[in-house]
Each structure stands twice: as C-alpha cells, then as structure tokens.
Write a protein that holds these residues in place. Structure first.
Motif, PDB file in Angstrom:
ATOM      1  N   ASN A 188      -4.260  -2.902 -12.192  1.00  0.00           N
ATOM      2  CA  ASN A 188      -5.353  -2.129 -11.602  1.00  0.00           C
ATOM      3  C   ASN A 188      -5.390  -2.174 -10.079  1.00  0.00           C
ATOM      4  N   HIS A 189      -4.442  -2.838  -9.448  1.00  0.00           N
ATOM      5  CA  HIS A 189      -4.395  -2.919  -7.980  1.00  0.00           C
ATOM      6  C   HIS A 189      -4.194  -1.517  -7.394  1.00  0.00           C
ATOM      7  N   PRO A 190      -4.793  -1.236  -6.232  1.00  0.00           N
ATOM      8  CA  PRO A 190      -4.615   0.081  -5.614  1.00  0.00           C
ATOM      9  C   PRO A 190      -3.155   0.414  -5.278  1.00  0.00           C
ATOM     10  N   ALA A 191      -2.300  -0.593  -5.183  1.00  0.00           N
ATOM     11  CA  ALA A 191      -0.870  -0.349  -4.967  1.00  0.00           C
ATOM     12  C   ALA A 191      -0.078  -0.821  -6.194  1.00  0.00           C
ATOM     13  N   GLY A 192      -0.716  -0.748  -7.358  1.00  0.00           N
ATOM     14  CA  GLY A 192      -0.097  -1.217  -8.596  1.00  0.00           C
ATOM     15  C   GLY A 192       0.787  -0.173  -9.260  1.00  0.00           C
ATOM     16  N   PRO A 193       1.320  -0.498 -10.432  1.00  0.00           N
ATOM     17  CA  PRO A 193       2.294   0.361 -11.116  1.00  0.00           C
ATOM     18  C   PRO A 193       1.773   1.737 -11.549  1.00  0.00           C
ATOM     19  N   LYS A 194       0.483   1.954 -11.465  1.00  0.00           N
ATOM     20  CA  LYS A 194      -0.062   3.274 -11.813  1.00  0.00           C
ATOM     21  C   LYS A 194      -0.049   4.229 -10.616  1.00  0.00           C
ATOM     22  N   THR A 195       0.513   3.773  -9.477  1.00  0.00           N
ATOM     23  CA  THR A 195       0.467   4.598  -8.265  1.00  0.00           C
ATOM     24  C   THR A 195       1.851   4.775  -7.651  1.00  0.00           C
ATOM     25  N   ILE A 196       1.967   5.775  -6.821  1.00  0.00           N
ATOM     26  CA  ILE A 196       3.212   6.008  -6.078  1.00  0.00           C
ATOM     27  C   ILE A 196       3.454   4.885  -5.075  1.00  0.00           C
ATOM     28  N   HIS A 197       2.376   4.198  -4.668  1.00  0.00           N
ATOM     29  CA  HIS A 197       2.495   3.102  -3.702  1.00  0.00           C
ATOM     30  C   HIS A 197       3.274   1.925  -4.273  1.00  0.00           C
ATOM     31  N   PHE A 198       3.421   1.886  -5.567  1.00  0.00           N
ATOM     32  CA  PHE A 198       4.246   0.867  -6.215  1.00  0.00           C
ATOM     33  C   PHE A 198       5.666   1.384  -6.419  1.00  0.00           C
ATOM     34  N   ILE A 239      10.096  -0.512  11.350  1.00  0.00           N
ATOM     35  CA  ILE A 239       8.894   0.302  11.519  1.00  0.00           C
ATOM     36  C   ILE A 239       7.986   0.192  10.296  1.00  0.00           C
ATOM     37  N   TRP A 240       8.549   0.365   9.114  1.00  0.00           N
ATOM     38  CA  TRP A 240       7.726   0.376   7.906  1.00  0.00           C
ATOM     39  C   TRP A 240       7.273  -1.010   7.495  1.00  0.00           C
ATOM     40  N   SER A 241       7.976  -2.057   7.929  1.00  0.00           N
ATOM     41  CA  SER A 241       7.468  -3.408   7.680  1.00  0.00           C
ATOM     42  C   SER A 241       6.135  -3.594   8.392  1.00  0.00           C
ATOM     43  N   ARG A 242       6.093  -3.167   9.618  1.00  0.00           N
ATOM     44  CA  ARG A 242       4.854  -3.265  10.389  1.00  0.00           C
ATOM     45  C   ARG A 242       3.755  -2.406   9.763  1.00  0.00           C
ATOM     46  N   TYR A 243       4.106  -1.176   9.420  1.00  0.00           N
ATOM     47  CA  TYR A 243       3.128  -0.256   8.842  1.00  0.00           C
ATOM     48  C   TYR A 243       2.523  -0.814   7.557  1.00  0.00           C
ATOM     49  N   SER A 244       3.349  -1.432   6.732  1.00  0.00           N
ATOM     50  CA  SER A 244       2.861  -1.911   5.435  1.00  0.00           C
ATOM     51  C   SER A 244       1.844  -3.037   5.564  1.00  0.00           C
ATOM     52  N   THR A 245       1.772  -3.654   6.742  1.00  0.00           N
ATOM     53  CA  THR A 245       0.795  -4.725   6.926  1.00  0.00           C
ATOM     54  C   THR A 245      -0.522  -4.230   7.534  1.00  0.00           C
ATOM     55  N   VAL A 246      -0.545  -3.006   8.024  1.00  0.00           N
ATOM     56  CA  VAL A 246      -1.774  -2.493   8.641  1.00  0.00           C
ATOM     57  C   VAL A 246      -2.492  -1.472   7.773  1.00  0.00           C
ATOM     58  N   ILE A 247      -1.852  -0.992   6.716  1.00  0.00           N
ATOM     59  CA  ILE A 247      -2.507  -0.029   5.840  1.00  0.00           C
ATOM     60  C   ILE A 247      -3.421  -0.758   4.847  1.00  0.00           C
ATOM     61  N   THR A 248      -4.328   0.000   4.263  1.00  0.00           N
ATOM     62  CA  THR A 248      -5.193  -0.534   3.223  1.00  0.00           C
ATOM     63  C   THR A 248      -4.934   0.278   1.971  1.00  0.00           C
ATOM     64  N   PRO A 249      -4.613  -0.348   0.860  1.00  0.00           N
ATOM     65  CA  PRO A 249      -4.458  -1.785   0.649  1.00  0.00           C
ATOM     66  C   PRO A 249      -3.104  -2.255   1.182  1.00  0.00           C
ATOM     67  N   LYS A 250      -3.032  -3.519   1.516  1.00  0.00           N
ATOM     68  CA  LYS A 250      -1.752  -4.085   1.960  1.00  0.00           C
ATOM     69  C   LYS A 250      -0.753  -3.926   0.824  1.00  0.00           C
ATOM     70  N   ASN A 251       0.434  -3.463   1.174  1.00  0.00           N
ATOM     71  CA  ASN A 251       1.441  -3.203   0.153  1.00  0.00           C
ATOM     72  C   ASN A 251       2.591  -4.176   0.370  1.00  0.00           C
ATOM     73  N   TRP A 252       2.563  -5.294  -0.331  1.00  0.00           N
ATOM     74  CA  TRP A 252       3.568  -6.344  -0.129  1.00  0.00           C
ATOM     75  C   TRP A 252       4.925  -5.954  -0.706  1.00  0.00           C
ATOM     76  N   THR A 258       9.610   0.396  -4.847  1.00  0.00           N
ATOM     77  CA  THR A 258      10.446  -0.182  -5.899  1.00  0.00           C
ATOM     78  C   THR A 258      11.794   0.531  -5.951  1.00  0.00           C
ATOM     79  N   PHE A 259      11.788   1.841  -5.881  1.00  0.00           N
ATOM     80  CA  PHE A 259      13.052   2.589  -5.885  1.00  0.00           C
ATOM     81  C   PHE A 259      13.781   2.466  -4.545  1.00  0.00           C
ATOM     82  N   LYS A 260      13.046   2.191  -3.480  1.00  0.00           N
ATOM     83  CA  LYS A 260      13.665   2.009  -2.163  1.00  0.00           C
ATOM     84  C   LYS A 260      14.556   0.767  -2.138  1.00  0.00           C
ATOM     85  N   TRP A 261      14.336  -0.171  -3.071  1.00  0.00           N
ATOM     86  CA  TRP A 261      15.204  -1.337  -3.163  1.00  0.00           C
ATOM     87  C   TRP A 261      16.657  -0.922  -3.377  1.00  0.00           C
TER      88      TRP A 261
END
Length: 106
Positions: free
Chosen positions: A11-21, A59-72, A25-28
């Motif tokens: 249920n996390h805002p960046a969880g598996p039900k969202t594109i934010h997950f 660039i995106w490492s920095r961005y991922s720490t300033v967005i809400t929710p944090k996307n680890w 994951t595919f970028k790996w």
C-alpha cells in the motif's frame, strides 16, 4: 509481523501497485547490462553512453531523495547506474591515456 510489512509495502505510495515501483525496477536492466559490459574490452566502450549513464544516475539519485514519497528503489538503481558508469568511464580513460602514452614513447 511479515504480513503487516508486506501490507505496508503493497500500500506504499511508491509500492508495486504504482509506476513509481515498476519504472525503477525495470531500470535495473540498464545497470545489469553495464555490469555485464565489465567484461567488454575498454576500447569498445562509448564515452557518450557512459557519460549519459553516469549523469542520469547522479541527477536522479538526488531527485529521488527530494520527491514525496521518497522512492528508495529509484535511489538505489540510480546509485548503481552512477557507480557502474563512473567505473566504465575510468576504465575507458585509463585505456585511452595509457595507449596514448605508449604511442608517444615509441
């Protein structure tokens, strides 16, 4: 305990039900491909490609720490991209400069 942790992830805002997950994951795949290229001879590496991988990672490492929710997940994949890109650039630079030094000594 495990069920509640799974439920929280699900249920996390960046969880598996969202594109934010799924996007990070595919970028790996890019980082895995860059790791596979460690076996490639340095003369076959591309400066533009490795600069793009490195810059994207930084660039995106920095961005991922300033967005809400944090996307680890996004943060970790971009740290990996930056790290592999820096390593590949260092391999290419060492090869090119050591090759030039050997040619100029002859």
């Amino acid at each position: 305990m495990a069920a509640s942790k799974f439920q929280a992830l699900w249920n996390h805002p960046a969880g598996p039900k969202t594109i934010h997950f799924w996007a990070p994951t595919f970028k790996w795949g890019i980082s895995i491909a860059n790791i596979a290229d460690f076996a490639k001879p340095p003369e076959k590496l591309s400066y533009p490609q490795q600069i793009a991988v490195t810059a994207t990672g930084l660039i995106w490492s920095r961005y991922s720490t300033v967005i809400t929710p944090k996307n680890w997940n996004l943060f970790s994949v971009n740290v990996a991209m930056a790290g592999t890109g820096i390593y590949q650039l260092s391999r290419k630079l060492r090869h090119d400069y050591s090759s030039e030094a050997a040619v100029s000594k002859e």
